[in-house]
Design a protein around this motif. Structure first.
Motif, PDB file in Angstrom:
ATOM      1  N   SER A   1      -1.595  -2.252  10.474  1.00  0.00           N
ATOM      2  CA  SER A   1      -1.539  -0.868  10.000  1.00  0.00           C
ATOM      3  C   SER A   1      -2.741  -0.593   9.119  1.00  0.00           C
ATOM      4  N   ALA A   2      -3.070   0.692   8.988  1.00  0.00           N
ATOM      5  CA  ALA A   2      -4.224   1.103   8.193  1.00  0.00           C
ATOM      6  C   ALA A   2      -4.003   2.510   7.662  1.00  0.00           C
ATOM      7  N   SER A   3      -4.599   2.780   6.523  1.00  0.00           N
ATOM      8  CA  SER A   3      -4.573   4.126   5.961  1.00  0.00           C
ATOM      9  C   SER A   3      -5.611   4.977   6.679  1.00  0.00           C
ATOM     10  N   ALA A   4      -5.250   6.242   6.875  1.00  0.00           N
ATOM     11  CA  ALA A   4      -6.157   7.154   7.567  1.00  0.00           C
ATOM     12  C   ALA A   4      -6.038   8.546   6.973  1.00  0.00           C
ATOM     13  N   VAL A   5      -6.965   9.384   7.353  1.00  0.00           N
ATOM     14  CA  VAL A   5      -6.908  10.791   6.993  1.00  0.00           C
ATOM     15  C   VAL A   5      -7.006  11.580   8.292  1.00  0.00           C
ATOM     16  N   ALA A   6      -6.177  12.617   8.405  1.00  0.00           N
ATOM     17  CA  ALA A   6      -6.131  13.445   9.612  1.00  0.00           C
ATOM     18  C   ALA A   6      -7.068  14.633   9.446  1.00  0.00           C
ATOM     19  N   ILE A   7      -7.978  14.771  10.388  1.00  0.00           N
ATOM     20  CA  ILE A   7      -8.952  15.859  10.379  1.00  0.00           C
ATOM     21  C   ILE A   7      -8.662  16.753  11.578  1.00  0.00           C
ATOM     22  N   PRO A   8      -8.333  18.034  11.353  1.00  0.00           N
ATOM     23  CA  PRO A   8      -8.032  18.918  12.488  1.00  0.00           C
ATOM     24  C   PRO A   8      -9.239  19.055  13.426  1.00  0.00           C
ATOM     25  N   ILE A   9      -8.955  19.074  14.715  1.00  0.00           N
ATOM     26  CA  ILE A   9      -9.991  19.302  15.722  1.00  0.00           C
ATOM     27  C   ILE A   9      -9.858  20.758  16.142  1.00  0.00           C
ATOM     28  N   VAL A  10     -10.841  21.577  15.778  1.00  0.00           N
ATOM     29  CA  VAL A  10     -10.725  23.012  15.996  1.00  0.00           C
ATOM     30  C   VAL A  10     -11.809  23.593  16.905  1.00  0.00           C
ATOM     31  N   GLU A  11     -12.937  22.924  17.017  1.00  0.00           N
ATOM     32  CA  GLU A  11     -14.032  23.453  17.842  1.00  0.00           C
ATOM     33  C   GLU A  11     -13.626  23.416  19.316  1.00  0.00           C
ATOM     34  N   PRO A  12     -13.778  24.529  20.031  1.00  0.00           N
ATOM     35  CA  PRO A  12     -13.355  24.574  21.441  1.00  0.00           C
ATOM     36  C   PRO A  12     -13.956  23.467  22.308  1.00  0.00           C
ATOM     37  N   GLU A  13     -15.233  23.168  22.132  1.00  0.00           N
ATOM     38  CA  GLU A  13     -15.843  22.119  22.965  1.00  0.00           C
ATOM     39  C   GLU A  13     -15.276  20.737  22.628  1.00  0.00           C
TER      40      GLU A  13
ATOM     41  N   LEU B   1     -11.468  16.321  24.210  1.00  0.00           N
ATOM     42  CA  LEU B   1     -10.261  15.545  23.903  1.00  0.00           C
ATOM     43  C   LEU B   1      -9.199  15.712  24.993  1.00  0.00           C
ATOM     44  N   TRP B   2      -9.014  16.921  25.500  1.00  0.00           N
ATOM     45  CA  TRP B   2      -8.062  17.113  26.595  1.00  0.00           C
ATOM     46  C   TRP B   2      -8.448  16.217  27.780  1.00  0.00           C
ATOM     47  N   GLY B   3      -9.743  16.166  28.089  1.00  0.00           N
ATOM     48  CA  GLY B   3     -10.207  15.331  29.191  1.00  0.00           C
ATOM     49  C   GLY B   3      -9.937  13.856  28.955  1.00  0.00           C
ATOM     50  N   LYS B   4     -10.247  13.391  27.764  1.00  0.00           N
ATOM     51  CA  LYS B   4     -10.018  11.985  27.418  1.00  0.00           C
ATOM     52  C   LYS B   4      -8.519  11.669  27.437  1.00  0.00           C
ATOM     53  N   ALA B   5      -7.714  12.555  26.893  1.00  0.00           N
ATOM     54  CA  ALA B   5      -6.272  12.345  26.857  1.00  0.00           C
ATOM     55  C   ALA B   5      -5.699  12.269  28.269  1.00  0.00           C
ATOM     56  N   THR B   6      -6.175  13.122  29.160  1.00  0.00           N
ATOM     57  CA  THR B   6      -5.691  13.138  30.538  1.00  0.00           C
ATOM     58  C   THR B   6      -6.078  11.864  31.282  1.00  0.00           C
ATOM     59  N   GLN B   7      -7.204  11.257  30.922  1.00  0.00           N
ATOM     60  CA  GLN B   7      -7.588   9.973  31.520  1.00  0.00           C
ATOM     61  C   GLN B   7      -6.588   8.885  31.151  1.00  0.00           C
ATOM     62  N   ILE B   8      -6.050   8.958  29.943  1.00  0.00           N
ATOM     63  CA  ILE B   8      -5.095   7.951  29.477  1.00  0.00           C
ATOM     64  C   ILE B   8      -3.698   8.224  30.018  1.00  0.00           C
ATOM     65  N   TYR B   9      -3.324   9.500  30.052  1.00  0.00           N
ATOM     66  CA  TYR B   9      -2.000   9.888  30.535  1.00  0.00           C
ATOM     67  C   TYR B   9      -2.126  11.199  31.286  1.00  0.00           C
ATOM     68  N   SER B  10      -1.923  11.145  32.598  1.00  0.00           N
ATOM     69  CA  SER B  10      -2.077  12.340  33.431  1.00  0.00           C
ATOM     70  C   SER B  10      -1.096  13.440  33.033  1.00  0.00           C
ATOM     71  N   GLY B  11      -0.019  13.072  32.365  1.00  0.00           N
ATOM     72  CA  GLY B  11       0.969  14.051  31.916  1.00  0.00           C
ATOM     73  C   GLY B  11       0.407  15.079  30.948  1.00  0.00           C
TER      74      GLY B  11
ATOM     75  N   LYS C   1      -2.013  21.623  18.402  1.00  0.00           N
ATOM     76  CA  LYS C   1      -2.785  21.103  17.276  1.00  0.00           C
ATOM     77  C   LYS C   1      -3.274  19.699  17.610  1.00  0.00           C
ATOM     78  N   MET C   2      -4.510  19.421  17.263  1.00  0.00           N
ATOM     79  CA  MET C   2      -5.130  18.128  17.528  1.00  0.00           C
ATOM     80  C   MET C   2      -5.738  17.605  16.232  1.00  0.00           C
ATOM     81  N   PHE C   3      -5.653  16.298  16.054  1.00  0.00           N
ATOM     82  CA  PHE C   3      -6.201  15.675  14.856  1.00  0.00           C
ATOM     83  C   PHE C   3      -6.996  14.436  15.226  1.00  0.00           C
TER      84      PHE C   3
END
Length: 177
Positions: free
Chosen positions: A128-140, A145-155, A169-171
């Motif tokens: 485990s590790a401490s982290a900070v969540a940074i919102p991803i807001v820029e459209p590009e 991220l949607w593309g990368k996420a879909t590569q991992i899980y087509s769902g 929301k994405m972080f």
């Protein structure tokens, strides 16, 4: 040290059987069932196996992290299993999470928690590790991220089509220095 190194978060790809099972999970009915049952089973299994296993990881090959955030209203620590997306390039040491909530009508509670309290803890297997969540807001950045996420899980592609009534929301989770 970056977050992925701290956690040794370098998940392998799903095998053909696991990808087949991902197909069932991404249906509307499958998502509804999993959204209401998996986390209740995952947390005890994760604890019992000393962080080595989660059901989605074993069955579908999804890299599930345990995300502990502070409740936006309660102020209490809340832990939820969430798909972790390893990032590359400029943010290669970070992990992203998407608030799809299995394409359900509402955002998951952890989204509101991270918005109110960006400091969190991320666990992968027995680390485990401490982290900070940074919102991803820029459209590009969101599109990448949607593309990368879909590569991992087509769902994630099916979820994106069904979630047309709210912004997901994405972080980016980055090691807390």
């Amino acid at each position: 040290m970056d977050l992925r190194e701290e956690l040794d978060f370098f998940p392998s790809s799903a095998n053909s059987v696991q990808r087949g099972l991902q197909s069932a999970a991404q249906t509307k009915a499958g998502a509804w069932v999993f959204q209401r049952t998996l986390y209740r089973i995952d947390r005890p299994l994760h604890r019992w196996s000393k962080g080595r296993y989660t059901i989605p990881w074993v069955v579908t090959g999804l890299p599930i992290i345990m995300l502990t955030s502070i409740g936006a209203k309660s102020g209490l620590a809340r832990t939820m299993p969430v798909a972790g997306i390893p990032l590359e390039g400029e943010h290669g040491g970070d992990v992203a999470v998407l608030g799809t909530n299995y394409a359900q009508p509402k955002s998951p509670a952890w989204v509101f928690n991270l918005t109110a309290h960006p400091e969190c803890t991320v666990a992968w297997r027995d680390r485990s590790a401490s982290a900070v969540a940074i919102p991803i807001v820029e459209p590009e950045d969101r599109e990448v991220l949607w593309g990368k996420a879909t590569q991992i899980y087509s769902g994630f592609a099916a979820y994106r089509e069904r979630i047309n009534h709210r912004e997901v929301k994405m972080f980016r989770l980055s090691a807390h220095q």
